[in-house]
Design an enzyme around this catalytic site. Structure first.
Site, mmCIF file in Angstrom:
data_model
loop_
_atom_site.group_PDB
_atom_site.id
_atom_site.type_symbol
_atom_site.label_atom_id
_atom_site.label_comp_id
_atom_site.label_asym_id
_atom_site.label_seq_id
_atom_site.Cartn_x
_atom_site.Cartn_y
_atom_site.Cartn_z
ATOM 1 N N LYS A 1 -8.786 -32.008 -51.065
ATOM 2 C CA LYS A 1 -9.109 -31.135 -49.923
ATOM 3 C C LYS A 1 -10.610 -31.163 -49.583
ATOM 4 C CE LYS A 1 -8.392 -26.983 -51.328
ATOM 5 N NZ LYS A 1 -9.671 -26.295 -51.498
ATOM 6 N N ARG B 1 -6.843 -18.316 -48.017
ATOM 7 C CA ARG B 1 -6.070 -18.651 -49.204
ATOM 8 C C ARG B 1 -4.958 -17.647 -49.455
ATOM 9 N NH1 ARG B 1 -10.025 -21.776 -52.550
ATOM 10 N NH2 ARG B 1 -9.152 -22.136 -54.574
ATOM 11 N N ARG C 1 -11.949 -34.755 -62.759
ATOM 12 C CA ARG C 1 -12.929 -34.271 -61.792
ATOM 13 C C ARG C 1 -14.238 -33.867 -62.477
ATOM 14 N NH1 ARG C 1 -10.847 -30.141 -57.335
ATOM 15 N NH2 ARG C 1 -10.870 -28.558 -58.956
ATOM 16 N N ARG D 1 -15.973 -28.391 -64.239
ATOM 17 C CA ARG D 1 -16.024 -26.981 -63.850
ATOM 18 C C ARG D 1 -15.386 -26.125 -64.939
ATOM 19 N NH1 ARG D 1 -13.864 -26.773 -57.736
ATOM 20 N NH2 ARG D 1 -12.894 -24.924 -58.621
ATOM 21 N N ARG E 1 -4.317 -21.765 -61.517
ATOM 22 C CA ARG E 1 -4.761 -21.905 -60.125
ATOM 23 C C ARG E 1 -3.663 -22.535 -59.270
ATOM 24 N NH1 ARG E 1 -9.415 -25.271 -61.301
ATOM 25 N NH2 ARG E 1 -9.935 -25.289 -59.095
HETATM 26 P P1 AMP Z 1 -12.110 -23.818 -55.264
HETATM 27 O O1 AMP Z 1 -13.402 -24.577 -55.478
HETATM 28 O O2 AMP Z 1 -11.665 -23.866 -53.841
HETATM 29 O O3 AMP Z 1 -11.034 -24.245 -56.231
HETATM 30 O O4 AMP Z 1 -12.448 -22.279 -55.560
HETATM 31 C C1 AMP Z 1 -12.919 -21.867 -56.838
HETATM 32 C C2 AMP Z 1 -12.676 -20.390 -57.052
HETATM 33 O O5 AMP Z 1 -13.364 -19.620 -56.066
HETATM 34 C C3 AMP Z 1 -11.236 -19.938 -56.930
HETATM 35 O O6 AMP Z 1 -10.494 -20.136 -58.130
HETATM 36 C C4 AMP Z 1 -11.413 -18.439 -56.624
HETATM 37 O O7 AMP Z 1 -11.813 -17.709 -57.766
HETATM 38 C C5 AMP Z 1 -12.602 -18.475 -55.683
HETATM 39 N N1 AMP Z 1 -12.228 -18.625 -54.249
HETATM 40 C C6 AMP Z 1 -12.605 -19.623 -53.409
HETATM 41 N N2 AMP Z 1 -12.134 -19.414 -52.170
HETATM 42 C C7 AMP Z 1 -11.432 -18.262 -52.219
HETATM 43 C C8 AMP Z 1 -10.679 -17.519 -51.264
HETATM 44 N N3 AMP Z 1 -10.561 -17.918 -49.986
HETATM 45 N N4 AMP Z 1 -10.073 -16.377 -51.681
HETATM 46 C C9 AMP Z 1 -10.193 -15.937 -52.940
HETATM 47 N N5 AMP Z 1 -10.860 -16.601 -53.909
HETATM 48 C C10 AMP Z 1 -11.487 -17.744 -53.553
#
Ligand code: AMP
Length: 208
Positions: free
Chosen positions: A13, A85, A124, A152, A163
């Site tokens: 993504k 999300r 990753r 990460r 997740r």
């Molecule tokens: P990502 O890099 O997109 O996997 O996001 C990492 C973390 O950020 C997620 O596991 C959530 O804790 C938080 N996060 C990112 N975007 C959102 C969102 N739109 N709503 C809620 N939590 C978010």
């Protein structure tokens, strides 16, 4: 253009959103990166966000909506990655866009089987100096990025499973929401990066 790139963790993504942003000349708004930057800055909000992020849990809708609102309501286009999300976030975005008079053009939903997503996430790494994400085999860091390249904290097998579970439960319902609005473009994300980009560009009727 105003586009949302939806997809589970490991679907590429972020990589696809970055390419589309460069192609269209609009900002790539990535909420996960915004959250990691706030955590790295050590602010009071960052400390609060870290609790959710490190466990692989979603940050409460009101916090994320507050952060995204000023970035999406102007006349300039964008590519949204990681937001919305939840259905609550999607409905807030619908309301914000209706009020601003700038509508959404399309939603790209990337799809791939869970086993493949977990394998991709395991490879990753992100650069601690540039913040850019790579994959050890399919998208290795270029010589110009000094690194170091680290995993990460939320890319452990247990948190990846959590997740993905949250993606299926909380984010997947957005697919039906945007399909009902006639905005949905589903793209198979299991191929190589360039092939997926080509499929998105063709699906949206954009010239590469
Ligand atoms: P990502 O890099 O997109 O996997 O996001 C990492 C973390 O950020 C997620 O596991 C959530 O804790 C938080 N996060 C990112 N975007 C959102 C969102 N739109 N709503 C809620 N939590 C978010």
């Amino acid at each position: 253009m105003r586009l949302i790139v939806l997809g589970p963790q490991g679907s590429g993504k972020g990589t696809q959103a970055e390419s589309l942003a460069a192609l269209l000349g609009v900002p790539h708004i990535e909420t996960g990166a915004m959250i990691r930057a706030e955590i790295a800055a050590g602010t009071a909000l960052g400390k609060e966000l870290q609790v959710y992020n490190d466990r692989g849990e979603l940050v409460p809708d009101d916090i994320i909506i507050r952060a995204v609102t000023p970035l999406v309501t102007g006349p300039r286009g964008w590519i949204l990655d990681g937001f919305p999300r939840t259905l609550g976030q999607a409905r807030s975005l619908d309301t914000m866009l209706a009020a601003s008079g700038y509508g959404l053009d399309a939603v790209i939903a990337l799809a791939a089987p869970d086993e493949e997503l977990i394998a991709r996430m395991a490879g990753r790494r992100y650069s601690a100096s540039t913040g850019l994400s790579y994959h050890l085999t399919t998208n290795p860091p270029p010589p110009g990025d000094p690194g170091p390249f680290v995993q990460r904290v939320d890319d452990t097998p247990e948190r990846m499973r959590r997740r993905l579970q949250l993606y299926h439960a909380r984010t997947e319902p957005l697919i039906a929401h945007y399909a009902a609005c006639g905005l949905l473009h589903t793209v198979d994300a299991s191929g190589p990066i360039e092939a997926v980009t080509k499929a998105i560009v063709a699906d949206l009727g954009l010239a590469a």
